[in-house]
Design a protein around this motif. Structure first.
Motif, PDB file in Angstrom:
ATOM      1  N   SER A 152       0.832  -0.963  -0.288  1.00  0.00           N
ATOM      2  CA  SER A 152      -0.252   0.001  -0.435  1.00  0.00           C
ATOM      3  C   SER A 152       0.472   1.015  -0.517  1.00  0.00           C
ATOM      4  N   ASP A 153       0.198   2.563  -0.745  1.00  0.00           N
ATOM      5  CA  ASP A 153       1.063   3.983  -0.633  1.00  0.00           C
ATOM      6  C   ASP A 153       1.236   3.988   0.510  1.00  0.00           C
ATOM      7  N   GLU A 154       0.536   4.004   1.479  1.00  0.00           N
ATOM      8  CA  GLU A 154       0.894   3.768   3.097  1.00  0.00           C
ATOM      9  C   GLU A 154       2.102   3.349   3.602  1.00  0.00           C
ATOM     10  N   ALA A 155       2.157   1.923   3.039  1.00  0.00           N
ATOM     11  CA  ALA A 155       3.567   1.374   3.724  1.00  0.00           C
ATOM     12  C   ALA A 155       4.346   1.407   3.816  1.00  0.00           C
ATOM     13  N   GLN A 156       4.578   1.943   1.986  1.00  0.00           N
ATOM     14  CA  GLN A 156       5.651   2.467   1.624  1.00  0.00           C
ATOM     15  C   GLN A 156       6.414   4.069   2.068  1.00  0.00           C
ATOM     16  N   LYS A 157       5.389   4.454   2.633  1.00  0.00           N
ATOM     17  CA  LYS A 157       5.613   6.073   2.652  1.00  0.00           C
ATOM     18  C   LYS A 157       6.015   5.570   4.307  1.00  0.00           C
ATOM     19  N   LEU A 158       5.784   4.840   4.975  1.00  0.00           N
ATOM     20  CA  LEU A 158       6.230   3.986   6.758  1.00  0.00           C
ATOM     21  C   LEU A 158       7.610   3.772   6.169  1.00  0.00           C
ATOM     22  N   ILE A 159       7.733   3.068   5.448  1.00  0.00           N
ATOM     23  CA  ILE A 159       9.487   2.563   5.312  1.00  0.00           C
ATOM     24  C   ILE A 159      10.422   3.475   4.740  1.00  0.00           C
ATOM     25  N   ASP A 160       9.344   4.462   3.750  1.00  0.00           N
ATOM     26  CA  ASP A 160      10.482   5.631   2.673  1.00  0.00           C
ATOM     27  C   ASP A 160      10.643   6.981   4.689  1.00  0.00           C
ATOM     28  N   VAL A 161       9.613   6.550   4.781  1.00  0.00           N
ATOM     29  CA  VAL A 161      10.252   8.355   6.186  1.00  0.00           C
ATOM     30  C   VAL A 161      10.732   7.058   7.810  1.00  0.00           C
ATOM     31  N   THR A 162      10.779   6.441   7.946  1.00  0.00           N
ATOM     32  CA  THR A 162      11.861   5.375   8.803  1.00  0.00           C
ATOM     33  C   THR A 162      12.761   5.449   7.805  1.00  0.00           C
ATOM     34  N   ARG A 163      13.667   5.219   7.522  1.00  0.00           N
ATOM     35  CA  ARG A 163      15.293   5.317   6.850  1.00  0.00           C
ATOM     36  C   ARG A 163      15.127   6.807   6.356  1.00  0.00           C
ATOM     37  N   GLU A 164      14.426   7.498   6.206  1.00  0.00           N
ATOM     38  CA  GLU A 164      14.728   9.222   5.948  1.00  0.00           C
ATOM     39  C   GLU A 164      14.871  10.133   7.653  1.00  0.00           C
ATOM     40  N   ASN A 193       5.895   3.349  14.214  1.00  0.00           N
ATOM     41  CA  ASN A 193       3.704   2.904  14.058  1.00  0.00           C
ATOM     42  C   ASN A 193       3.847   4.379  12.801  1.00  0.00           C
ATOM     43  N   VAL A 194       2.577   3.546  12.119  1.00  0.00           N
ATOM     44  CA  VAL A 194       1.938   4.077  11.424  1.00  0.00           C
ATOM     45  C   VAL A 194       0.696   4.919  12.790  1.00  0.00           C
ATOM     46  N   GLY A 195       0.143   4.425  13.944  1.00  0.00           N
ATOM     47  CA  GLY A 195      -1.106   4.713  13.943  1.00  0.00           C
ATOM     48  C   GLY A 195       0.244   4.740  15.926  1.00  0.00           C
ATOM     49  N   THR A 196      -0.123   4.795  17.146  1.00  0.00           N
ATOM     50  CA  THR A 196      -0.315   5.142  18.060  1.00  0.00           C
ATOM     51  C   THR A 196       1.863   4.263  18.455  1.00  0.00           C
ATOM     52  N   TYR A 197       2.255   4.414  19.156  1.00  0.00           N
ATOM     53  CA  TYR A 197       3.828   4.801  19.525  1.00  0.00           C
ATOM     54  C   TYR A 197       3.599   3.460  20.876  1.00  0.00           C
ATOM     55  N   ASP A 198       2.133   3.210  21.302  1.00  0.00           N
ATOM     56  CA  ASP A 198       2.821   2.487  22.635  1.00  0.00           C
ATOM     57  C   ASP A 198       2.574   0.978  21.404  1.00  0.00           C
ATOM     58  N   VAL A 199       3.299  -0.061  22.524  1.00  0.00           N
ATOM     59  CA  VAL A 199       3.449  -1.968  21.902  1.00  0.00           C
ATOM     60  C   VAL A 199       3.537  -2.412  23.454  1.00  0.00           C
ATOM     61  N   HIS A 200       2.968  -3.478  22.890  1.00  0.00           N
ATOM     62  CA  HIS A 200       3.639  -4.820  23.923  1.00  0.00           C
ATOM     63  C   HIS A 200       4.228  -5.870  24.211  1.00  0.00           C
ATOM     64  N   THR A 201       4.254  -6.985  24.315  1.00  0.00           N
ATOM     65  CA  THR A 201       5.232  -8.015  24.311  1.00  0.00           C
ATOM     66  C   THR A 201       4.192  -8.862  24.016  1.00  0.00           C
ATOM     67  N   LEU A 203       0.733  -1.191  11.027  1.00  0.00           N
ATOM     68  CA  LEU A 203       2.099  -1.274  10.936  1.00  0.00           C
ATOM     69  C   LEU A 203       2.919  -0.676  11.374  1.00  0.00           C
ATOM     70  N   ALA A 204       4.372  -1.521  12.075  1.00  0.00           N
ATOM     71  CA  ALA A 204       5.528  -0.571  12.174  1.00  0.00           C
ATOM     72  C   ALA A 204       6.826  -0.646  11.531  1.00  0.00           C
ATOM     73  N   ALA A 205       7.678   0.058  10.921  1.00  0.00           N
ATOM     74  CA  ALA A 205       8.481  -0.157  10.455  1.00  0.00           C
ATOM     75  C   ALA A 205      10.389  -0.038  10.823  1.00  0.00           C
ATOM     76  N   HIS A 206      11.005  -0.208  10.881  1.00  0.00           N
ATOM     77  CA  HIS A 206      12.721  -0.490  11.328  1.00  0.00           C
ATOM     78  C   HIS A 206      13.535   0.039  10.657  1.00  0.00           C
ATOM     79  N   TYR A 207      14.470   0.415  11.094  1.00  0.00           N
ATOM     80  CA  TYR A 207      15.897   0.807  10.250  1.00  0.00           C
ATOM     81  C   TYR A 207      16.890   1.693  10.818  1.00  0.00           C
ATOM     82  N   GLU A 208      17.720   0.260  10.998  1.00  0.00           N
ATOM     83  CA  GLU A 208      19.986   0.448  11.707  1.00  0.00           C
ATOM     84  C   GLU A 208      20.827   0.466  10.669  1.00  0.00           C
TER      85      GLU A 208
END
Length: 251
Positions: free
Chosen positions: A116-128, A205-213, A227-232
């Motif tokens: 999706s466009d939203e998923a691609q934007k998330l990936i791109d922004v995380t990398r940026e 994250n697309v939405g809230t930053y709150d997470v759980h295990t 969705l969540a993305a990670h770049y390191e």
């Protein structure tokens, strides 16, 4: 205690980092609908062992696999399994290699087929956000200058930055001082010094930053299921302006 590396140690970290970057490129080219996350894990482990390295994640704190494979709403520490990747998924792969006593650590998020466009934007922004953050990673700045820059990019795009997990120093151990939040006010924390080595890793994250295990005691997911993305990358503060990225290998 923050460790400052000598020139010999930096060369060893470069070698470990390059191996990590090469492995990411190998896995990137395998990601497509129909592949399982365990297949990716097995290829990464074999690659490291074939090159005289140890997959750092395997057994680290009891983690049972060689990579973290986190799909869609999984933020970090996803378990590889027989799960088949499907068209439209996104997958974050985090991996590390220990070579000659030193560690390289890096993460990437990739789309599976057409996303999706939203998923691609998330990936791109995380990398940026990573690349904007490390512009602050030079001698004389303070540690929080990095995280502040990451946060500004992510939130300007309408996303949120995970608070519960952060980047870290790296060297002989995968996790060394200092912890590196991806948020906060600038001008705080220790001064950045020549020959620091850091793993900077925005988790966005697309939405809230709150997470759980989850019940496996490892896999971290977004509370809202979005969705969540990670770049390191592992970086080296050179003392000559911009840092050098040790785990990014351009094809």
């Amino acid at each position: 205690m923050i460790t400052i590396k000598n020139d010999k140690e930096i060369e060893k970290m470069k070698a470990a980092g390059r191996l990590v970057g090469e492995c990411h490129n190998l896995l990137r080219d395998m990601i497509k609908p129909g592949i399982t996350t365990m297949e990716l894990n097995d290829v990464a482990e074999k690659y490291f062992r074939d090159h005289g390295a140890y997959p750092t994640f395997l057994g680290y704190g009891g983690f049972p696999y060689s990579i973290c494979a986190s799909v869609n709403e999984e933020v970090v520490h996803g378990f590889p399994s027989d799960r088949v990747l499907e068209e439209g998924d996104i997958i974050s792969i985090d991996l590390g290699a220990t070579l000659d006593g030193y560690v390289g650590d890096a993460a990437r998020t990739w789309g599976v087929g057409t996303i999706s466009d939203e998923a691609q934007k998330l990936i791109d922004v995380t990398r940026e956000s990573f690349f904007t953050g490390i512009k602050q990673a030079h001698v004389g700045n303070r540690l929080s200058d990095i995280g502040h820059a990451v946060q500004e990019v992510a939130e300007a795009a309408g996303f949120s930055v995970v608070r519960d997990y952060v980047g870290h120093g790296i060297g002989r151990e995968m996790h060394e001082d200092p912890p590196i939040p991806n948020y906060g006010k600038p001008g705080h924390g220790p001064r950045l010094l020549k020959n620091m080595t850091l793993a900077v890793e925005p988790m966005v994250n697309v939405g809230t930053y709150d997470v759980h295990t989850l019940d496996n005691d490892w896999t971290v997911v977004t509370n809202d299921g979005k969705l969540a993305a990670h770049y390191e990358n592992t970086i080296w503060i050179t003392g000559e302006g911009a840092p050098e990225i040790l785990t990014l290998v351009e094809d």
